[in-house]
Motif scaffolding. Structure first.
Motif, PDB file in Angstrom:
ATOM      1  N   ARG A 226       4.613  -1.549   8.760  1.00 40.82           N
ATOM      2  CA  ARG A 226       4.360  -0.708   7.582  1.00 40.82           C
ATOM      3  C   ARG A 226       3.154  -1.219   6.798  1.00 40.82           C
ATOM      4  N   THR A 227       3.037  -2.537   6.678  1.00 42.21           N
ATOM      5  CA  THR A 227       1.902  -3.110   5.959  1.00 42.21           C
ATOM      6  C   THR A 227       0.599  -2.825   6.695  1.00 42.21           C
ATOM      7  N   LEU A 228       0.599  -2.988   8.019  1.00 42.53           N
ATOM      8  CA  LEU A 228      -0.610  -2.697   8.788  1.00 42.53           C
ATOM      9  C   LEU A 228      -0.986  -1.221   8.681  1.00 42.53           C
ATOM     10  N   ALA A 229       0.013  -0.343   8.718  1.00 46.96           N
ATOM     11  CA  ALA A 229      -0.278   1.083   8.587  1.00 46.96           C
ATOM     12  C   ALA A 229      -0.926   1.383   7.241  1.00 46.96           C
ATOM     13  N   ASP A 230      -0.454   0.709   6.191  1.00 45.85           N
ATOM     14  CA  ASP A 230      -1.012   0.933   4.850  1.00 45.85           C
ATOM     15  C   ASP A 230      -2.456   0.427   4.763  1.00 45.85           C
ATOM     16  N   VAL A 231      -2.701  -0.779   5.279  1.00 42.09           N
ATOM     17  CA  VAL A 231      -4.050  -1.330   5.129  1.00 42.09           C
ATOM     18  C   VAL A 231      -5.051  -0.628   6.044  1.00 42.09           C
ATOM     19  N   LEU A 232      -4.586  -0.121   7.180  1.00 39.71           N
ATOM     20  CA  LEU A 232      -5.506   0.568   8.091  1.00 39.71           C
ATOM     21  C   LEU A 232      -6.066   1.849   7.480  1.00 39.71           C
ATOM     22  N   ARG A 233      -5.335   2.474   6.593  1.00 40.59           N
ATOM     23  CA  ARG A 233      -5.800   3.721   5.989  1.00 40.59           C
ATOM     24  C   ARG A 233      -6.280   3.509   4.552  1.00 40.59           C
ATOM     25  N   SER A 234      -6.517   2.259   4.191  1.00 34.00           N
ATOM     26  CA  SER A 234      -6.901   1.957   2.813  1.00 34.00           C
ATOM     27  C   SER A 234      -8.416   1.989   2.633  1.00 34.00           C
ATOM     28  N   ALA A 235      -8.826   2.087   1.354  1.00 31.38           N
ATOM     29  CA  ALA A 235     -10.256   2.026   1.036  1.00 31.38           C
ATOM     30  C   ALA A 235     -10.821   0.654   1.370  1.00 31.38           C
ATOM     31  N   GLU A 236      -9.991  -0.387   1.251  1.00 26.94           N
ATOM     32  CA  GLU A 236     -10.448  -1.734   1.585  1.00 26.94           C
ATOM     33  C   GLU A 236     -10.808  -1.837   3.062  1.00 26.94           C
ATOM     34  N   ALA A 237     -10.053  -1.158   3.914  1.00 24.34           N
ATOM     35  CA  ALA A 237     -10.355  -1.193   5.347  1.00 24.34           C
ATOM     36  C   ALA A 237     -11.708  -0.557   5.627  1.00 24.34           C
ATOM     37  N   VAL A 238     -12.006   0.537   4.942  1.00 21.11           N
ATOM     38  CA  VAL A 238     -13.315   1.187   5.109  1.00 21.11           C
ATOM     39  C   VAL A 238     -14.436   0.233   4.719  1.00 21.11           C
ATOM     40  N   ALA A 239     -14.250  -0.467   3.602  1.00 17.28           N
ATOM     41  CA  ALA A 239     -15.272  -1.398   3.138  1.00 17.28           C
ATOM     42  C   ALA A 239     -15.446  -2.554   4.112  1.00 17.28           C
ATOM     43  N   VAL A 240     -14.355  -3.048   4.665  1.00 17.06           N
ATOM     44  CA  VAL A 240     -14.426  -4.162   5.613  1.00 17.06           C
ATOM     45  C   VAL A 240     -15.149  -3.736   6.886  1.00 17.06           C
ATOM     46  N   VAL A 241     -14.803  -2.564   7.412  1.00 14.10           N
ATOM     47  CA  VAL A 241     -15.454  -2.084   8.637  1.00 14.10           C
ATOM     48  C   VAL A 241     -16.939  -1.862   8.386  1.00 14.10           C
ATOM     49  N   SER A 242     -17.279  -1.311   7.253  1.00 12.71           N
ATOM     50  CA  SER A 242     -18.688  -1.077   6.928  1.00 12.71           C
ATOM     51  C   SER A 242     -19.450  -2.392   6.820  1.00 12.71           C
TER      52      SER A 242
ATOM     53  N   ALA B  16     -14.230  -9.301  -0.949  1.00 14.38           N
ATOM     54  CA  ALA B  16     -13.089  -9.087  -1.839  1.00 14.38           C
ATOM     55  C   ALA B  16     -12.083  -8.121  -1.214  1.00 14.38           C
ATOM     56  N   ASP B  17     -12.580  -7.117  -0.517  1.00 17.40           N
ATOM     57  CA  ASP B  17     -11.684  -6.164   0.164  1.00 17.40           C
ATOM     58  C   ASP B  17     -10.933  -6.852   1.296  1.00 17.40           C
ATOM     59  N   ALA B  18     -11.647  -7.709   2.047  1.00 19.01           N
ATOM     60  CA  ALA B  18     -10.997  -8.446   3.130  1.00 19.01           C
ATOM     61  C   ALA B  18      -9.921  -9.375   2.574  1.00 19.01           C
ATOM     62  N   ALA B  19     -10.222 -10.006   1.449  1.00 20.14           N
ATOM     63  CA  ALA B  19      -9.243 -10.900   0.836  1.00 20.14           C
ATOM     64  C   ALA B  19      -8.006 -10.135   0.394  1.00 20.14           C
ATOM     65  N   GLU B  20      -8.186  -8.913  -0.098  1.00 19.23           N
ATOM     66  CA  GLU B  20      -7.046  -8.096  -0.509  1.00 19.23           C
ATOM     67  C   GLU B  20      -6.173  -7.746   0.692  1.00 19.23           C
ATOM     68  N   ILE B  21      -6.788  -7.358   1.796  1.00 18.97           N
ATOM     69  CA  ILE B  21      -6.034  -7.049   3.002  1.00 18.97           C
ATOM     70  C   ILE B  21      -5.316  -8.293   3.513  1.00 18.97           C
ATOM     71  N   ALA B  22      -6.033  -9.414   3.524  1.00 15.83           N
ATOM     72  CA  ALA B  22      -5.427 -10.660   3.993  1.00 15.83           C
ATOM     73  C   ALA B  22      -4.216 -11.024   3.152  1.00 15.83           C
ATOM     74  N   ALA B  23      -4.309 -10.850   1.845  1.00 15.54           N
ATOM     75  CA  ALA B  23      -3.195 -11.188   0.964  1.00 15.54           C
ATOM     76  C   ALA B  23      -1.974 -10.322   1.265  1.00 15.54           C
ATOM     77  N   ARG B  24      -2.181  -9.054   1.507  1.00 13.71           N
ATOM     78  CA  ARG B  24      -1.063  -8.157   1.784  1.00 13.71           C
ATOM     79  C   ARG B  24      -0.386  -8.502   3.105  1.00 13.71           C
ATOM     80  N   VAL B  25      -1.193  -8.816   4.103  1.00 14.72           N
ATOM     81  CA  VAL B  25      -0.628  -9.145   5.419  1.00 14.72           C
ATOM     82  C   VAL B  25       0.090 -10.493   5.379  1.00 14.72           C
ATOM     83  N   LEU B  26      -0.543 -11.492   4.792  1.00 14.78           N
ATOM     84  CA  LEU B  26       0.073 -12.815   4.743  1.00 14.78           C
ATOM     85  C   LEU B  26       1.328 -12.823   3.872  1.00 14.78           C
ATOM     86  N   ALA B  27       1.338 -11.994   2.837  1.00 17.83           N
ATOM     87  CA  ALA B  27       2.509 -11.936   1.962  1.00 17.83           C
ATOM     88  C   ALA B  27       3.743 -11.463   2.725  1.00 17.83           C
ATOM     89  N   VAL B  28       3.579 -10.435   3.539  1.00 18.42           N
ATOM     90  CA  VAL B  28       4.742  -9.920   4.275  1.00 18.42           C
ATOM     91  C   VAL B  28       5.178 -10.926   5.335  1.00 18.42           C
TER      92      VAL B  28
END
Length: 226
Positions: free
Chosen positions: A138-154, A172-184
């Motif tokens: 669920r966390t991966l699904a959320d981050v994959l469709r997030s604005a942070e993911a777009v910024a990281v890919v760009s 900063a976007d990568a750090a946000e994604i990392a925090a969400r994944v590591l938290a779960v």
């Protein structure tokens, strides 16, 4: 194949990019720092290792352990067959037989009790893996469709101009994604440690409990009847 398996390829691709960006540095005070210190691993590697955990082998192990109980039941049945004899030898045998029956199958501290606890622990671990994989999916699904993911890919796209350090594009976007994944994942591993603490007492070695009737006397005749 579950939801985490289906999301593994795009999720790992995104996290590879996340790892690249945060390896250059993360802004001071960002919530990802305590998570990185605790896990001692970047999110991509953490998820890659978690993908190897599956509930089915653990559940199968629980079933296999329970099948062993039948053999202990057969031995216990043989030990409870009546023997037509009396005297000192019969008393000594009866004491040892009673102690062995207690050791085999009497209460949670017996061998059968330990087998049932081991099977229960395997079942609990299987449930933990299944629930943790679902939470991570669920966390991966959320981050994959997030604005942070777009910024990281760009920021990590071929030809993109990146500036190393914690203020670079997408960091900063990568750090946000990392925090969400590591938290779960932290929550998942906390659950595993809780299970171990809960089950540890019932998984300890089953100690032999000697006969409690004292030493038998050998100054009496033994009588055998058939």
């Amino acid at each position: 194949m579950d939801a985490l398996d289906r999301l593994a390829e795009p999720g790992l691709d995104l996290l590879r990019r996340v790892d690249t960006l945060i390896a250059a540095g993360v802004p001071e005070g960002h919530p990802v720092w305590p998570l990185l210190r605790r896990m001692q691993v970047l999110p991509g590697d953490a998820v890659r290792g978690f993908l190897d955990l599956h509930p089915v082998p653990l559940a199968s192990a629980g079933h296999a352990v329970r099948r062993l109980v039948r053999g202990y039941d057969d031995v216990s049945a043989a030990l409870t067959d009546s023997v037509l004899w009396s005297g000192a030898a019969a008393t000594a045998y009866g004491q040892q037989r009673a102690a062995l029956l207690r050791h085999l199958d009497e209460g949670p501290d017996s061998l059968v009790g330990r087998l049932e606890s081991t099977a229960g622990y395997a079942d609990a671990l299987a449930d933990w893996v299944e629930g943790s994989r679902l939470a991570l999916a669920r966390t991966l699904a959320d981050v994959l469709r997030s604005a942070e993911a777009v910024a990281v890919v760009s920021a990590t796209a071929t030809g993109a101009s990146t500036r190393p350090g914690p203020v670079g594009p997408g960091v900063a976007d990568a750090a946000e994604i990392a925090a969400r994944v590591l938290a779960v994942l932290c929550v998942a591993y906390d659950g595993a440690e809780t299970l171990l603490r809960q089950w540890a007492p019932s998984l300890a070695e089953s100690a032999w409990r000697p006969p409690t009737d004292g030493r038998p006397r050998y100054d009496q005749p033994t009588r055998v009847g058939w």
